[in-house]
Design an enzyme around this catalytic site. Sequence first.
Site, PDB file in Angstrom:
ATOM      1  N   GLU A 593      40.483  32.902  39.289  1.00 15.31           N
ATOM      2  CA  GLU A 593      39.270  33.592  38.826  1.00 15.31           C
ATOM      3  C   GLU A 593      38.009  32.859  39.260  1.00 15.31           C
ATOM      4  O   GLU A 593      36.982  33.479  39.532  1.00 15.31           O
ATOM      5  CB  GLU A 593      39.300  33.751  37.304  1.00 15.31           C
ATOM      6  CG  GLU A 593      40.469  34.555  36.771  1.00 15.31           C
ATOM      7  CD  GLU A 593      40.615  35.906  37.439  1.00 15.31           C
ATOM      8  OE1 GLU A 593      39.606  36.480  37.873  1.00 15.31           O
ATOM      9  OE2 GLU A 593      41.752  36.390  37.528  1.00 15.31           O
ATOM     10  N   HIS A 724      46.485  48.635  36.550  1.00 16.65           N
ATOM     11  CA  HIS A 724      45.795  48.429  37.819  1.00 16.65           C
ATOM     12  C   HIS A 724      45.482  49.737  38.535  1.00 16.65           C
ATOM     13  O   HIS A 724      44.379  49.926  39.047  1.00 16.65           O
ATOM     14  CB  HIS A 724      46.648  47.563  38.755  1.00 16.65           C
ATOM     15  CG  HIS A 724      46.552  46.114  38.492  1.00 16.65           C
ATOM     16  ND1 HIS A 724      47.146  45.504  37.410  1.00 16.65           N
ATOM     17  CD2 HIS A 724      45.946  45.113  39.176  1.00 16.65           C
ATOM     18  CE1 HIS A 724      46.908  44.204  37.442  1.00 16.65           C
ATOM     19  NE2 HIS A 724      46.178  43.931  38.503  1.00 16.65           N
ATOM     20  N   GLY A 729      40.710  49.597  39.394  1.00 24.65           N
ATOM     21  CA  GLY A 729      40.211  49.956  40.716  1.00 24.65           C
ATOM     22  C   GLY A 729      41.235  49.908  41.819  1.00 24.65           C
ATOM     23  O   GLY A 729      40.864  49.936  42.989  1.00 24.65           O
ATOM     24  N   TYR A 730      42.524  49.811  41.484  1.00 28.19           N
ATOM     25  CA  TYR A 730      43.525  49.593  42.525  1.00 28.19           C
ATOM     26  C   TYR A 730      44.336  50.818  42.885  1.00 28.19           C
ATOM     27  O   TYR A 730      45.407  50.702  43.477  1.00 28.19           O
ATOM     28  CB  TYR A 730      44.447  48.442  42.111  1.00 28.19           C
ATOM     29  CG  TYR A 730      43.777  47.104  42.274  1.00 28.19           C
ATOM     30  CD1 TYR A 730      43.853  46.416  43.473  1.00 28.19           C
ATOM     31  CD2 TYR A 730      43.014  46.554  41.260  1.00 28.19           C
ATOM     32  CE1 TYR A 730      43.208  45.209  43.653  1.00 28.19           C
ATOM     33  CE2 TYR A 730      42.367  45.349  41.415  1.00 28.19           C
ATOM     34  CZ  TYR A 730      42.472  44.672  42.619  1.00 28.19           C
ATOM     35  OH  TYR A 730      41.827  43.474  42.794  1.00 28.19           O
TER      36      TYR A 730
END
Length: 810
Positions: A593, A724, A729-730
């Site tokens: 991250e 996801h 956004g996947y």
Amino acid sequence: MKITRHIPNRVLLKTTLVMVNMFMVTTRFSLSRSVHPILKHSPFSSHSSHFTPKLFLKSYPCPLWSSSFSFCLQTSHRSTSPSCYSYSSSSYSSSSFSACSSFSPPPIMASVDENIQSNPLLQDFDFPPFDVVEANHVRPGIRALLKKLESDLDELEKTVEPSWPKLVEPLEKIVDRLTVVWGMVNHLKSVKDTAELRAAIEEVQPEKVKFQLRLGQSKPLYNAFKAIKESPDWHSLSEARKRIVENQIKEAVLNGVSLEDDKREQFNKIEQELERLSHKFSENVLDATKKFEKLVTDKKEIDGLPATALGLAAQTAVSKGHENATADNGPWVITLDAPSFISVMQHARSRALREEVYRAYITRASSGDLDNTLLINQILKLRLEKAKLLNYNNYAEVSMATKMATVDKAEELLEKLRSASWNAAVQDVEDLKTYSKSQGALEADNLSHWDINFWSERLRESKYSINEEELRPYFSLSKVMDGLFNLAKTLFGIHIEPADGLAPVWNKDVRFYCVKDSSGSPIAYFYFDPYSRPSEKREGAWMDEVVSRSRVLSRNGTTARLPIAHMVCNQTPPFGNKPSLMTFREVETVFHEFGHTLQHMLTKQDEGLVAGIRGIEWDAVELPSQFMENWCYHRDTLMSIAKHYETGESLPEEVYLKLLAARTFRAGSLSLRQIRFASLDLELHTKYTPDGSESVYDIDQRVCRKTQVIPPLPEDRFLCSFNHIFAGGYAAGYYSYKWAEVLSADAFSAFEDAGLEDSKAVKETGHKFRETILALGGGKAPLEVFVEFRGREPSPEALLRHNGLLPVTA
């Protein structure tokens, strides 16, 4: 990280990620934006804008096998700031911060409608007022904001000209303000969820989407962008500005600007419904995860669980009303939160308990009021309808329109990696059978899913003499963060200092940091929310932007506005008198991250619409995060963070060597797990026929025949918790983890080529990485950025080599 879908696979997982890979759906999809307390001016003043992405921003979640797992703390915390600090963004020097203890939050019971001007969502600020925003601020605040932005858009459409000052700058201000405010409330929903906040967001969400659609479909703005591209001055524009214009034109088309009125109306209805369904999907996953609780009173049933897991299970029991629960005597509560679930799957000797918990996990949100099956079908059907309206064959083509890859290229990469991983994965299973049989396991010849991680952990301990629980004392959070910050100083020449108290926070455990350059000048800020809070916080780990770097939104008109980010994890919280002691997986997650956060903070791009992570193609955005994970295996880095929290003793050299050797343990299986997710995602968005003869679960089973050595159970409903692609956004983009993994492994190999033991070469290569990958943002095509750093196009060789899979490549 844009702010509307949550973002962000690491380089083929470290051995210990077997479990994670197998089951964890760590999502980072949520919005993260914010707004702060310095109640200076009303946002209705001319300079109240604060953000600048495209229409939507996305945060970056970890991949499905990611390691951001947290133990459960059932107590929800309310963060309040006893004082606030006024922060002048115009100067960004330490002297420009002044304490102001007179600020006090509005009474919770007061009607926000009585005085809209006092609404914290509508104030001008430098840091978001996370500590005072309540659910009752959302409806009036968002509606007032949308009314103001509608007026601003009306004015812009009337006066727009094909020039930067008359088009892009006012547009950036409109988008920025909406992104910041909406991001703030969505961030709070992710980290401080309440039924009241959910209801308020759900009510105003259609109004927000309606405005976004109007903005995205504005023909005056679309025509002005086209005019810029067709003008004689086009070739004199900077590369970043060209990218902005081209992106805006492409996004407008994908937002339906070219559709006829009736088709545009249909398109807008689809977008509204997709937004609603995605939110409902993620809420169902969260609620289903919370719903499962297994009370254990017989310690024999949880035989094998490490002391840390027993302590947290007892702590969970206390939070559920069992006041006298203790780690030694119970009772204990097992949940589906990652730390509890993974501990059971890896360590519980009771095969019956493992099976019960596993079956509950893979069927989350698949029955009753929380069943996501219908939502999945509706989402896929609407996405296909949207694609057809835009003249694409399927939704995957829509997704790829804004990515580096094409459907064919993504499938080609996945097949190359699958074929390189298959034989190794088959051998992994054979090794488990052989080992479990040697230990007298009755199930040895018929291992099932709830056996794999238990016996993998035993084999790993036997083969490498590594027990993850025994490593925890060497990884205290404070030491890990110190080592991470020192690495950033070495590689990128930055200094990171605590700045707690400077900005309001949403929970007492949240830390705030200032990032300074080599001269000591602040260049960015970030929040860090490390611990699990199952009662109010979404699972997973993610990074998101609070505000981005921007010349247009400068306070003083000369110095660009500095970026602010937040990093959220779900790791093991402090327990008793012990500090937060991390698993190696959790260490990797923090590094991951932080890689995203660095790209946001170290950008040198002043054009707000392509600064930091904005404007970067989705399948390239994981490069910095996965790149940073490699440093967890770098000897000097690891030894700098691995200090026993009581004695200060360094991690023994032989343990480090075993960790290094174990890095490729079950690499084939872990690779196939990710390939399953990515292949399933593409299959659903290219070939699935809604209401056809083959269900989504049939497709999953079919994909698994090529990607899983042990087929999933017939009742496996993993898709019902696949945040996801259904709430993040996947969609038609999960392959991005593997795509970016190739880029990140190859990027790290530049340091290997230079010599990891050569400090001068490491610093020089780190400087080059900062000046290209981290600095250029979305202002340059990612392939060009990579070539500028590496001197050539990317190759998968480094990824396969790092994971011990190179010998079986075709």
